[in-house]
Design a protein around this motif. Structure first.
Motif, PDB file in Angstrom:
ATOM      1  N   ASN A   1       1.297  17.334  12.156  1.00  0.00           N
ATOM      2  CA  ASN A   1       0.489  17.340  10.903  1.00  0.00           C
ATOM      3  C   ASN A   1       1.879  16.728   9.856  1.00  0.00           C
ATOM      4  OD1 ASN A   1       1.882  19.588  11.569  1.00  0.00           O
ATOM      5  ND2 ASN A   1       0.689  20.260   9.290  1.00  0.00           N
ATOM      6  N   PHE A   2       3.029  16.495  10.540  1.00  0.00           N
ATOM      7  CA  PHE A   2       3.550  16.088  10.069  1.00  0.00           C
ATOM      8  C   PHE A   2       3.619  14.961   8.527  1.00  0.00           C
ATOM      9  CE2 PHE A   2       7.315  13.093   9.832  1.00  0.00           C
ATOM     10  CZ  PHE A   2       8.160  14.283   9.105  1.00  0.00           C
ATOM     11  N   TRP A   3       2.870  13.510   9.480  1.00  0.00           N
ATOM     12  CA  TRP A   3       2.803  12.331   8.990  1.00  0.00           C
ATOM     13  C   TRP A   3       1.715  12.338   8.099  1.00  0.00           C
ATOM     14  CZ3 TRP A   3       6.124   9.752  10.536  1.00  0.00           C
ATOM     15  CH2 TRP A   3       6.744  10.398  11.744  1.00  0.00           C
ATOM     16  N   VAL A   4       0.965  13.592   7.473  1.00  0.00           N
ATOM     17  CA  VAL A   4       0.150  13.803   6.482  1.00  0.00           C
ATOM     18  C   VAL A   4       1.016  14.560   5.859  1.00  0.00           C
ATOM     19  CG1 VAL A   4      -1.574  15.461   6.318  1.00  0.00           C
ATOM     20  CG2 VAL A   4      -2.290  13.826   8.602  1.00  0.00           C
ATOM     21  N   GLN A   5       1.260  15.618   5.750  1.00  0.00           N
ATOM     22  CA  GLN A   5       2.750  16.214   5.518  1.00  0.00           C
ATOM     23  C   GLN A   5       3.499  14.980   4.813  1.00  0.00           C
ATOM     24  OE1 GLN A   5       4.053  19.174   7.717  1.00  0.00           O
ATOM     25  NE2 GLN A   5       3.422  20.780   7.034  1.00  0.00           N
ATOM     26  N   LEU A   6       3.905  14.419   5.332  1.00  0.00           N
ATOM     27  CA  LEU A   6       5.219  13.507   4.471  1.00  0.00           C
ATOM     28  C   LEU A   6       4.589  12.168   4.164  1.00  0.00           C
ATOM     29  CD1 LEU A   6       8.207  12.054   4.915  1.00  0.00           C
ATOM     30  CD2 LEU A   6       7.258  11.113   6.991  1.00  0.00           C
ATOM     31  N   GLU A   7       2.778  11.841   4.217  1.00  0.00           N
ATOM     32  CA  GLU A   7       2.448  10.575   3.183  1.00  0.00           C
ATOM     33  C   GLU A   7       2.166  11.746   1.931  1.00  0.00           C
ATOM     34  OE1 GLU A   7      -2.094   9.466   3.875  1.00  0.00           O
ATOM     35  OE2 GLU A   7      -1.002   8.259   4.650  1.00  0.00           O
TER      36      GLU A   7
ATOM     37  N   ASP B   1       0.956  -1.046  -0.170  1.00  0.00           N
ATOM     38  CA  ASP B   1      -0.235  -0.084   0.294  1.00  0.00           C
ATOM     39  C   ASP B   1       0.846   1.014  -0.004  1.00  0.00           C
ATOM     40  OD1 ASP B   1      -1.935   1.684  -0.016  1.00  0.00           O
ATOM     41  OD2 ASP B   1      -3.021   0.953   2.311  1.00  0.00           O
ATOM     42  N   VAL B   2       1.601   1.110  -0.710  1.00  0.00           N
ATOM     43  CA  VAL B   2       2.203   3.098  -1.236  1.00  0.00           C
ATOM     44  C   VAL B   2       1.136   3.702  -0.769  1.00  0.00           C
ATOM     45  CG1 VAL B   2       3.553   1.766  -2.322  1.00  0.00           C
ATOM     46  CG2 VAL B   2       1.304   3.230  -3.689  1.00  0.00           C
ATOM     47  N   SER B   3      -0.017   3.790  -0.544  1.00  0.00           N
ATOM     48  CA  SER B   3      -0.851   5.100  -0.147  1.00  0.00           C
ATOM     49  C   SER B   3      -0.628   5.146   1.250  1.00  0.00           C
ATOM     50  CB  SER B   3      -2.034   5.311  -1.210  1.00  0.00           C
ATOM     51  OG  SER B   3      -3.257   4.291   0.363  1.00  0.00           O
ATOM     52  N   ASP B   4      -0.038   4.817   2.343  1.00  0.00           N
ATOM     53  CA  ASP B   4      -0.111   4.675   3.253  1.00  0.00           C
ATOM     54  C   ASP B   4       0.967   4.583   4.087  1.00  0.00           C
ATOM     55  OD1 ASP B   4      -0.588   4.474   6.046  1.00  0.00           O
ATOM     56  OD2 ASP B   4      -1.924   2.410   5.590  1.00  0.00           O
ATOM     57  N   ILE B   5       1.487   5.980   4.230  1.00  0.00           N
ATOM     58  CA  ILE B   5       2.827   6.528   5.248  1.00  0.00           C
ATOM     59  C   ILE B   5       3.144   5.148   6.119  1.00  0.00           C
ATOM     60  CG2 ILE B   5       2.239   7.391   7.365  1.00  0.00           C
ATOM     61  CD1 ILE B   5       5.442   8.568   4.948  1.00  0.00           C
ATOM     62  N   PHE B   6       2.441   4.123   6.488  1.00  0.00           N
ATOM     63  CA  PHE B   6       3.204   3.645   7.423  1.00  0.00           C
ATOM     64  C   PHE B   6       4.117   2.358   7.316  1.00  0.00           C
ATOM     65  CE2 PHE B   6       2.782   0.476  10.634  1.00  0.00           C
ATOM     66  CZ  PHE B   6       2.520   1.073  11.968  1.00  0.00           C
TER      67      PHE B   6
ATOM     68  N   GLY C   1      10.517  22.549   6.027  1.00  0.00           N
ATOM     69  CA  GLY C   1      11.249  25.113   5.721  1.00  0.00           C
ATOM     70  C   GLY C   1       9.660  24.613   6.698  1.00  0.00           C
ATOM     71  N   GLN C   2       8.155  23.651   6.300  1.00  0.00           N
ATOM     72  CA  GLN C   2       7.259  23.786   6.751  1.00  0.00           C
ATOM     73  C   GLN C   2       7.658  22.964   8.643  1.00  0.00           C
ATOM     74  OE1 GLN C   2       5.293  21.157   4.951  1.00  0.00           O
ATOM     75  NE2 GLN C   2       4.683  22.611   2.888  1.00  0.00           N
ATOM     76  N   ILE C   3       7.994  22.043   8.584  1.00  0.00           N
ATOM     77  CA  ILE C   3       7.913  22.233  10.423  1.00  0.00           C
ATOM     78  C   ILE C   3       8.601  22.625  10.942  1.00  0.00           C
ATOM     79  CG2 ILE C   3       8.969  19.951  11.733  1.00  0.00           C
ATOM     80  CD1 ILE C   3       6.671  19.243   9.355  1.00  0.00           C
ATOM     81  N   GLN C   4       9.807  23.818  10.439  1.00  0.00           N
ATOM     82  CA  GLN C   4      10.267  24.266  11.070  1.00  0.00           C
ATOM     83  C   GLN C   4       9.291  25.383  11.286  1.00  0.00           C
ATOM     84  OE1 GLN C   4      13.948  23.173  12.433  1.00  0.00           O
ATOM     85  NE2 GLN C   4      13.200  25.202  13.268  1.00  0.00           N
ATOM     86  N   LEU C   5       9.076  25.982  10.303  1.00  0.00           N
ATOM     87  CA  LEU C   5       7.922  26.889  11.072  1.00  0.00           C
ATOM     88  C   LEU C   5       7.495  26.560  12.025  1.00  0.00           C
ATOM     89  CD1 LEU C   5       7.756  27.972   7.471  1.00  0.00           C
ATOM     90  CD2 LEU C   5       8.231  29.704   8.750  1.00  0.00           C
TER      91      LEU C   5
END
Length: 466
Positions: A429-435, A242-247, A456-460
Motif C-alpha cells: 500500500n506504499f504507493w497509495v500512501q505516497l500518492e 497528471d499530478v494526481s498520479d504517482i506514476f 514511520g508508517q512503512i517501518q511499522l
C-alpha cells in the motif's frame, strides 16, 4: 491511477471446448467443468500460457503457433480476467489437468507468486537474461532474493514530451532578446513586422544555439522557459501533467526514496526520510507556483489531449503516447513537431529517476513441462521481441529492438535507468500512501512532517511482518 492496474487477477478458470484449432486462444470459465482430459493431440507435448491483457492476444497467438511448429509441440494461450489473477492460477495449478505452465505477470507481483509456489528460478537455457540483452532495470525487475524468477517481456515508464515547434519559437525570442541586450540588434518599427532590426544570419545562429538547449536538463531550466516564454496565442501553459498520479510524479523522489533497493525485495533497505527526498519534494511543491494545476481535477487523457491540441509546451507521458502522436501527425491532426526526452534532473545536485513496471513471463512451479515452458518463455522475450510493439503496442524490454523508432528508444533509455516498482508484499500500500503525500505536498502541506509520517508508517508495516 493510470497505471495502478497490476497483473494480479482472476476468479474463474479454464473452460475449454472439446476441440480447438491449433494455437487458438481459450477464455477461462469454471475450473470444475474442465478437469477432464483433453482428447486431441495427445502425442504432442502441450503447455498453456495464461495472460490477462487482451491487447497481447495477437502477439501471443502468433508466438504460440510459430514456436509450436518449430518445436513440434502445442502451446495453448488462455486469456483470463485480471481480477484475482494469481489466485486463479493457483486454483488451476492445484485442481486442473490443464496447469498454467507459463503466465504473464507484472514484476511487482513476483514475490507473491514465488512465495505461493507459483514461480520458480528460471532455467534460462538460452542464456538470454543478461546485460547484453536487457537493461539493468529489467534484470532487477525479474530478480528476487538473488534469483531470476521470470523473464522480462515489456515495460512501462514515463518521459518528458516536448512541443518542438514552440521550443523553436522560444529559442527565437531568447536569441532576439540576447542580441538586443548586447546591442547587436535594435528596435525599429519600420524595419519588419517584428519591429527588430538584426543581422538575419546572426539571429539564426543564436536561435539554433538556444534551440539545441531548449529541452530542459534541470527543473530550473524548465522554470526559466516558463518565466521567459511569451507563449503563442492558444497556448494555455508551459507545462501540464497528471499530478494526481504517482506514476507521473515519482521521478521527483525516485533516486532517493529507497524501498527495497533496486530489486525491490530487501526489507532492510528502506530509506524514506532523508534530506535529499525532502529537498526534492520542496522543489516539487514550488512547481505549483509555475504550473498551477488542481491535483484532483487532472487526469492523463485530458493532459495528453491538451498537448495534442497545442495547448501546452511540455507534458509527462507513458509509452502509449508514441503511437498516439505518430498517428495524429500522420493524419494531419497535429501540425507541430514534437520530441520525447528524459525527464529533467531536480537540480544540478539532485538527480531524478523514473518508476517502471515490467511485464514478465514466469514459469509455474507446478508445471510438468518446465524445460519446454522455459524455452517458450525465452523465445517469447527474445526472438519474438521484434514483433511485440507492432502486434500488441507494448515496448519490448529487450535491447536492440525497434531502433528505427526514435521516440521508443528514448523511453527505453529512460527505462534502463528507472527504479522498478517494489515486490515486497508488506509495502503493497506504499504507493497509495505516497500518492496521498504528493497530493498534500502539491497543495502546500509541510514536506518534512509528511515524509516523517510516511517513513514511520512503512517501518511499522515492515516490523509487523517479521
Amino acid at each position: 491511477m493510470h497505471l495502478k492496474k497490476r497483473l494480479i487477477a482472476v476468479a474463474a478458470v479454464l473452460v475449454m471446448a472439446a476441440a480447438v484449432l491449433y494455437g487458438s486462444t481459450f477464455v477461462t470459465g469454471d475450473t470444475e467443468e474442465t478437469d477432464g482430459p483433453l482428447t486431441w493431440g495427445e502425442s504432442k507435448e502441450t503447455i498453456y500460457i495464461w495472460y490477462s491483457d487482451d491487447n497481447m492476444t495477437n502477439f501471443i497467438d502468433s508466438a504460440a503457433v510459430a514456436f509450436g511448429e518449430r518445436e513440434g509441440v502445442r502451446v495453448i494461450p488462455v486469456l483470463t480476467s485480471e481480477s484475482e489473477y494469481l489466485e486463479a492460477i493457483s486454483h488451476a495449478s492445484a485442481g486442473s489437468v490443464q496447469v498454467p505452465d507459463v503466465y504473464l505477470i507484472s514484476h511487482d507481483s513476483l514475490e507473491k507468486a514465488y512465495l505461493a509456489g507459483l514461480a520458480t528460478q528460471i532455467q534460462d537455457m538460452e542464456g538470454i537474461c543478461n546485460e547484453a540483452n536487457f537493461p539493468q532495470a529489467a534484470l532487477s525487475a525479474v530478480s528476487y532474493q538473488g534469483m531470476r524468477v521470470a523473464y522480462p517481456l515489456c515495460f512501462e515508464t514515463s518521459a518528458l514530451i516536448c512541443n518542438e515547434t514552440y521550443l523553436r519559437e522560444w529559442a527565437s525570442q531568447s536569441a532576439t532578446k540576447e542580441l538586443l541586450e548586447a546591442g547587436e540588434a535594435q528596435e525599429n518599427p519600420g524595419e519588419d513586422s517584428s519591429g527588430i532590426e538584426v543581422d538575419p544570419e546572426l539571429l539564426a545562429q543564436k536561435t539554433e544555439s538556444y534551440f539545441q538547449s531548449a529541452v530542459p536538463a534541470t527543473v530550473d531550466d524548465l522554470r526559466n522557459i516558463a518565466d521567459s516564454f511569451d507563449v503563442p496565442e492558444g497556448v494555455e501553459g508551459v507545462m501540464e501533467w497528471d499530478v494526481s498520479d504517482i506514476f507521473y510524479n515519482y521521478w521527483i523522489v525516485g533516486n532517493y526514496m529507497i524501498v527495497g533497493g533496486d530489486a525491490g525485495d530487501d526489507a532492510s533497505r528502506i530509506d524514506i526520510n532523508n534530506p535529499e527526498t525532502i529537498q526534492c519534494l520542496e522543489v516539487y511543491q514550488a512547481l505549483n507556483q509555475f504550473f498551477s494545476m488542481e491535483s484532483d481535477s487532472m487526469d492523463y487523457e485530458t493532459v495528453i489531449d491538451d498537448f495534442c491540441q497545442g495547448r501546452v509546451v511540455f507534458t509527462i507521458a507513458t509509452t502509449d503516447v508514441a503511437a498516439r502522436l505518430e498517428q495524429a501527425k500522420a493524419n494531419g491532426e497535429i501540425a507541430f513537431d514534437y520530441r520525447v526526452a528524459p525527464l529533467p534532473q531536480i537540480s544540478a545536485d539532485l538527480k531524478s529517476r523514473t518508476m517502471s513496471v515490467t511485464t514478465t513471463v514466469a514459469v509455474n512451479s507446478y508445471s510438468e513441462h518446465e524445460e519446454l515452458a522455459n524455452r517458450f518463455a525465452s523465445y517469447l522475450v527474445g526472438e519474438c521481441a521484434q514483433t511485440l510493439y507492432d502486434r500488441a503496442g507494448k515496448v519490448p524490454a529487450k535491447l536492440g529492438v525497434g531502433e528505427e523508432n526514435a521516440a521508443l528508444q528514448i523511453f527505453k533509455q529512460v527505462y534502463g535507468d528507472s527504479i522498478p516498482l517494489p515486490k515486497m508484499m508488506e509495502t503493497g500500500n506504499f504507493w497509495v500512501q505516497l500518492e496521498s503525500l504528493f497530493s498534500k505536498v502539491w497543495n502546500g502541506a509541510d514536506v518534512t512532517t509528511l515524509v516523517q509520517e510516511l517513513a514511520g508508517q512503512i517501518q511499522l508495516q515492515i516490523d509487523a511482518s517479521r
